[in-house]
Design an enzyme around this catalytic site. Structure first.
Site, short mmCIF file in Angstrom:
data_model
loop_
_atom_site.label_atom_id
_atom_site.label_comp_id
_atom_site.label_asym_id
_atom_site.label_seq_id
_atom_site.Cartn_x
_atom_site.Cartn_y
_atom_site.Cartn_z
N LEU A 45 -1.95 3.78 23.73
CA LEU A 45 -3.17 3.08 24.13
C LEU A 45 -4.37 3.44 23.27
O LEU A 45 -5.39 2.74 23.31
CB LEU A 45 -3.51 3.42 25.60
N TYR A 76 -11.45 -5.37 13.15
CA TYR A 76 -10.73 -4.95 14.34
C TYR A 76 -9.39 -5.68 14.45
O TYR A 76 -8.34 -5.05 14.66
CB TYR A 76 -11.57 -5.21 15.59
N HIS A 124 -22.73 -1.12 79.47
CA HIS A 124 -22.85 0.04 80.35
C HIS A 124 -22.03 -0.19 81.63
O HIS A 124 -21.66 -1.33 81.95
CB HIS A 124 -24.32 0.28 80.71
#
Length: 377
Positions: free
Chosen positions: A58, A112, A288
């Site tokens: 990689l 590249y 409640h």
């Protein structure tokens, strides 16, 4: 992957894909990982390869200060790695499956692209000369957790900035990008390591997604907005699922939690948690002791109630026949109770402690069309 002891050498192990792959390999029994990272000398490769049963290459340069680094690293390091593998094959007869992470830009005539194409050629020469299993993956843009923002991934940059309230820039909203998700990349690598084929092969990562920059930005903005609207995107499948996981991974620790509206009155509280585009919303409420909530009916809307703490008495009355139904549920024996269109219903806390109830409605609450009509049971 085979569960017998096997050592995998990962170059570029501290990079984005490398981190994800090393974690995944570490989950497998009988697999040991060796690493080659930035700063390690290429002369270390022969010794690492000598101990390796497989190699995932990689390591590479994406944006060096000196363009010469493209050839030195992307090509030169790959050549050195291939020479080390070839030497092991020639001297021991043991082949070492090699996976190369190349780039879709290998087709482009720039420094590249040329360096990645030359790396592919070195791997192809190794496979041709030795029959060593070699798989080349020409990857488009890869995205996912741990990718470096403001570098070479537009997804990482968008997610990082929007998660922090920073601006993003989209010069051409119609421009399209091709993407693969890092989990799918790692899965493809694992499959190739599991069943290496002699010689050279082309690796494929599926699915591959296409999206415009405008749509990409809008989708990630929507993830960001859902924390205030409570309206989730459809994040269960495909590209949106992968993008959402990526966006969340860029949240800073101080944003791991966020507040939701709470509506309180003498009966208790009501809190909306999550809304969906087409599958209703999730809420919870408290009551409640002795308090009754509800006392209405719906024509079409349906709901599911789940008491997770306390004791409840549900009462139903059919609007036409007057039939009455009572159901008792309690938090220590989970039971979902449906509300039925055409039946008035309410819920009473018949226990001694506060009652907490989860609620799902099949549609988001619309104050203009609430489909909720007051009616005593």
């Amino acid at each position: 992957m085979n569960t017998t002891t096997r050592r995998v050498l990962v170059t570029g192990a501290q990079g984005f894909i490398g981190k994800n792959l090393v974690v995944r390999l570490g989950e497998l029994p009988g697999v040991a990982v060796s690493t080659f990272v930035r700063g390690d000398p290429p002369v270390a490769l022969p010794a690492l390869v000598a101990q390796a049963d497989a190699v995932v290459h990689l390591a590479g340069e994406n944006r060096p200060l000196d363009e010469g680094a493209f050839a030195a690293v992307n090509t030169g390091l790959t050549v050195a790695l291939c020479e080390a593998i070839a030497h092991k094959v020639r001297t021991t007869g043991v082949r070492v499956p090699l996976l190369l992470a190349s780039s879709a830009q290998a087709e482009r005539d720039n420094p590249y692209g040329r360096s990645k194409r030359a790396a592919e050629q070195a791997v192809a020469a190794l496979a041709d000369a030795t029959g060593n299993p070699c798989t080349v993956f020409r990857l488009p843009g890869v995205f996912g957790k741990w990718c470096r923002p403001n570098y070479n991934s537009v997804v990482a940059t968008f997610c990082h900035n929007l998660a922090r309230g920073l601006p993003i820039q989209v010069n051409d909203p119609s421009a399209s990008v091709r993407l693969v998700y890092v989990d799918d990349v790692v899965a493809a690598f694992m499959a190739a390591l599991e069943a290496p084929a002699a010689g050279l092969s082309q690796g494929v990562v599926q699915p591959e997604y296409g999206v415009t920059l405008g749509d990409l930005a809008a989708q990630i903005r929507a993830f960001n907005d859902c924390r205030t609207s409570l309206q989730t995107e459809r994040v269960g499948t495909g590209l949106v699922r992968a993008l959402y996981a990526t966006y969340v991974s860029y949240l800073p620790p101080e944003k791991f939690a966020y507040e939701v509206p709470q509506h309180a009155d003498p009966r208790g509280v009501f809190v909306e948690v999550l809304k969906t585009a087409d599958s209703g919303q999730f809420s919870y409420f408290t009551a409640h002791p002795g308090i009754t909530r509800g006392g209405h009916y719906h024509h079409t809307k349906t709901e599911k109630f789940l008491v997770i703490k306390g004791e409840a008495l549900f009462k139903f009355r059919h609007l036409v026949t007057g039939e009455l139904v009572e159901l008792h549920t309690r938090g220590d024996k989970p039971q979902v109770v449906d509300t039925i269109p055409g039946w008035a219903h309410d819920i009473t806390n018949v226990g001694q402690d506060e009652m907490i109830v989860m609620l799902w409605a099949n549609e988001n609450f619309d104050r203009l069309k609430p489909d909720t009509v007051a009616s005593k049971v």
